[in-house]
Design an enzyme around this catalytic site. Structure first.
Site, PDB file in Angstrom:
ATOM      1  N   ALA A 218       0.845  -1.188   0.000  1.00 41.80           N
ATOM      2  CA  ALA A 218       0.000   0.000   0.000  1.00 41.80           C
ATOM      3  C   ALA A 218       0.884   1.243   0.000  1.00 41.80           C
ATOM      4  O   ALA A 218       2.115   1.154  -0.016  1.00 41.80           O
ATOM      5  CB  ALA A 218      -0.936  -0.011   1.205  1.00 41.80           C
ATOM      6  N   LEU A 220       1.518   3.421   2.288  1.00 45.04           N
ATOM      7  CA  LEU A 220       2.303   3.700   3.493  1.00 45.04           C
ATOM      8  C   LEU A 220       3.091   2.493   3.986  1.00 45.04           C
ATOM      9  O   LEU A 220       3.979   2.654   4.828  1.00 45.04           O
ATOM     10  CB  LEU A 220       1.388   4.192   4.621  1.00 45.04           C
ATOM     11  N   GLN A 222       3.655  -2.273   3.675  1.00 40.10           N
ATOM     12  CA  GLN A 222       3.372  -3.528   3.009  1.00 40.10           C
ATOM     13  C   GLN A 222       3.280  -4.655   4.036  1.00 40.10           C
ATOM     14  O   GLN A 222       3.684  -4.497   5.188  1.00 40.10           O
ATOM     15  CB  GLN A 222       4.424  -3.835   1.952  1.00 40.10           C
ATOM     16  N   VAL A 223       2.737  -5.799   3.597  1.00 41.38           N
ATOM     17  CA  VAL A 223       2.366  -6.879   4.520  1.00 41.38           C
ATOM     18  C   VAL A 223       3.075  -8.177   4.143  1.00 41.38           C
ATOM     19  O   VAL A 223       3.196  -8.516   2.960  1.00 41.38           O
ATOM     20  CB  VAL A 223       0.838  -7.091   4.513  1.00 41.38           C
ATOM     21  N   LYS A 238       2.686  -6.014   9.267  1.00 40.52           N
ATOM     22  CA  LYS A 238       2.569  -4.793   8.471  1.00 40.52           C
ATOM     23  C   LYS A 238       3.763  -3.898   8.779  1.00 40.52           C
ATOM     24  O   LYS A 238       4.017  -3.575   9.942  1.00 40.52           O
ATOM     25  CB  LYS A 238       1.253  -4.082   8.806  1.00 40.52           C
ATOM     26  N   ASP A 373     -11.920   2.020   4.874  1.00 36.96           N
ATOM     27  CA  ASP A 373     -11.363   1.546   3.610  1.00 36.96           C
ATOM     28  C   ASP A 373     -11.723   0.075   3.376  1.00 36.96           C
ATOM     29  O   ASP A 373     -10.839  -0.775   3.259  1.00 36.96           O
ATOM     30  CB  ASP A 373      -9.837   1.719   3.631  1.00 36.96           C
TER      31      ASP A 373
END
Length: 652
Positions: A218, A220, A222-223, A238, A373
């Site tokens: 994303a 801001l 990442q996972v 995250k 979201d």
């Protein structure tokens, strides 16, 4: 609209200031009491801001002009935050703290002005030679690529613009929606270094294995997927993008500086300062940047849905969380990005969608704390029929006052009272105070009539939103940030519903959550709508039955589970009955309307009253309701006395 009183009490368990909001014109009812209990959880959102900001109030008051925008936001929201993570002063102080930072700011400013200037020049050239419309798809793609090139602040700004029809036209919005998913990841080794630095342990000491590739990326962070060495639990990690905080602060300062030059245009187009738009954006962005705050958001959602067997909220491992790293339970479900897999898994699609819409409406209308979201990648279908949510960085709060006005707006829309509907927009902050709403009323009427021309059964939010986008683009209407999240949430979940089941009736699921407003819905007409009330009660009962058929509510066939299931198959009318009794005693206007409803057309409407009772008699636990009403009597008596004294004083 203004805040009447704000008290601060010391929470003995945490020694933190906790805001208690007393709201004007909110109904004095038992619903407020139950909502207050829910708000104790929802306001953790605000308390979390307090925990993460040590900015003193005196420092915040150093600039009256820059704080006026934040004060306006507080008034619109119906809440007040005593300490903020974001203020224009704190951003400026952080950006200008050293000579090196100032030089970096100048360099960044030149880069932004140069790249955006070239893009703006191209738009002007297109307009000059008369090809501006034919090249819109190309220019929209160019804008998306430009925002990606300018970094995370601009990617996030693009994601916000994708839901702001008051600022950008619809064809550009559609292109920017791609930014929700298509964000390139940063290198794995950088992410692993951040995890070790933030948690103070080698990666191997904490996790027995970790995925070699990102699961999701994303704007801001990442996972990754990993397994805890200590327990063997599968978790999601995250990780925040490296060195992102100084970039965000620097860009926010530049955004607000640019906004100060656009105030005149913004006031004409949106009815508010451009700085207010930036302040809304800055507040949300800095909140999303703090993963400790996201961990507390997860805790709040977990508490709100505790005991709800239809909703799965992941467990957060607080001992493995920091400001840049978040570790939570891995959700082993099917993403809603893969509708065919959901159907192939044998999940009851209708039951799952009903559960999902119900959970979303509970967040919005009951808790006042909702997921901002809920795109298909953040929602999972569990194999037992539950719905699961992930990614709680972007959540929003609606005050009781805002929720009440939203309900009023629905009542006014259905009863075709478009002038009052326009006034609701002013109360919610869509229109500046004092705006002449008369030009907007015919446009609202046209939008609603076109959207429900075939009946409420065929109503969908996307058709309304498409027409509403044109309205807000052509009138001085600003969509407050929290309501842009509400709109995005409803649209996204409706889209998921239609993808999985094209004939799904999204609006029908709203009815059980609107039982408290049914009576007012039928009352606010020239003649009381007895048949409308009966039809809405029948619809509500049908949808509660659908909810109870979900596999997540089935389980071991124990006597206790059977009793719980019987309760869940009934409408929850306790608060509605208590509030009705309170309103009848306190509100003279309601008493008058009730008497008129029972005696209109010069006859006593006993049979209609009996028909409504027969519909509800199997839904009401009379001893339980009587006990709760009795417990409320002291509070009702106090409100009745206050109402009577207020009327006496006003007469004098």
């Amino acid at each position: 609209m203004e805040l009447v009183c704000i008290n601060y009490l010391c929470n003995s368990s945490s020694s933190l200031l906790r805001p208690l909001i007393i709201q004007p014109n909110a109904p004095s009812s038992s619903k407020l009491n139950s909502t207050a209990r829910n708000n104790n959880r929802s306001l953790t959102r605000i308390r979390a801001q307090n925990r993460n900001s040590l900015v003193q109030l005196d420092g915040q008051r150093s600039s009256t002009s820059s704080n006026s925008a934040l004060e306006q936001l507080d008034i619109e929201r119906g809440v007040c935050v005593p300490f903020r993570k974001y203020t224009p002063e704190s951003v400026r102080n952080k950006v200008l703290e050293s000579r090196g930072a100032i030089l970096s700011l100048i360099g960044r400013g030149v880069e932004i002005v140069w790249k955006l200037g070239l893009y703006w020049s191209a738009l002007v050239y297109d307009y000059t030679i008369g090809r501006d419309e034919e090249v819109v798809p190309f220019r929209a793609r160019q804008l998306r690529n430009l925002l990606c090139d300018l970094g995370p602040s601009f990617i996030k700004a693009g994601q916000v613009l994708a839901n702001r029809p008051d600022i950008i036209r619809e064809d550009y919005m559609n292109e920017l929606c791609i930014l929700q998913d298509d964000v390139p990841p940063f290198p794995n080794q950088v992410a692993f270094d951040i995890i070790e630095e933030e948690l103070g342990q080698p990666l191997e000491a904490m996790f027995s294995k970790i995925s070699s590739e990102t699961i999701a990326a994303a704007s801001l962070g990442q996972v990754y997927r990993a397994t805890l060495r200590a327990t063997g639990d599968d978790v999601a990690i995250k990780v925040q993008r490296p060195e992102i905080e100084p970039i965000i602060y620097r860009d926010l300062f530049l955004f607000r500086t640019l906004a100060s030059f656009l105030n005149g245009f913004s006031i004409q187009k949106l009815g508010c300062n451009a700085e207010l738009i930036v302040d809304e954006f800055g507040e949300k962005l800095l909140e999303e940047l703090d993963y400790n705050l996201e961990a507390r958001n997860i805790d709040d959602f977990f508490a709100n849905f505790k005991g709800d067997r239809t909703v799965k909220i992941p467990w957060v491992y607080k001992q493995l969380c920091g400001s840049r790293v978040l570790v939570m339970e891995w959700i082993d479900g099917i993403r809603c990005t893969n509708p065919q897999a959901i159907k192939d898994a044998g999940i009851d699609v209708g039951g799952f969608l009903t559960v999902g819409v119900s959970a979303a409406l509970r967040q919005l209308l009951e808790f006042g704390l909702f997921h901002g979201d809920p795109h298909p990648g953040n929602i999972f279908a569990m194999r037992d029929g539950r719905i699961a949510y992930v990614d709680f960085g972007n959540v929003a709060v609606l005050s009781q006052q805002n929720k009440q006005i939203l309900i009023d707006a629905v009542v006014h829309a259905v009863n075709e009272d478009y002038a009052e509907m326009a006034n609701d927009f002013t109360r919610l902050g869509f229109l500046a105070s004092g705006t002449d709403v008369s030009p907007i009323v015919p446009a609202l009427e046209a939008i609603w009539q076109n959207s429900v021309g075939k009946g409420l059964a065929d109503f969908n939010f996307r058709s309304v939103t498409g027409k509403f986008n044109q309205l807000v683009y052509n009138y001085p209407i600003r969509i407050p940030e929290r309501f842009s999240l509400v709109i995005r949430s409803l649209l996204t979940q409706e889209g998921i519903c239609f993808t999985l089941k094209p004939d799904f009736k999204f609006l029908e699921i709203l009815i059980p959550h609107y039982v408290h407003g049914l009576f007012r819905f039928c009352l606010k007409t020239v003649f009381f709508q007895w048949k409308r009330l009966e039809n809405l009660i029948i619809l509500a009962k049908e949808n509660v039955a659908k909810m109870s058929s979900n596999p997540a509510l089935q389980g071991n066939n124990t006597r206790q589970r059977s009793r719980e299931l019987q309760v869940e198959r009934k409408l929850d009318l306790t608060d509605t009955i208590k509030d009705g009794a309170r309103l009848f005693l306190v509100d003279e206007g309601i008493r008058r309307q009730l008497l008129l409803a029972l005696t209109e057309d010069s006859k006593l409407h006993v049979q209609e009253l009996v028909d409504v009772y027969r519909l509800l008699e199997d839904q009401i636990d009379v001893p339980s309701v009587a006990l709760q009403v009795a417990q409320e009597l002291p509070s009702v008596a106090r409100d009745a006395i206050l109402s009577w004294s207020a009327s006496v004083l006003s007469d004098r």
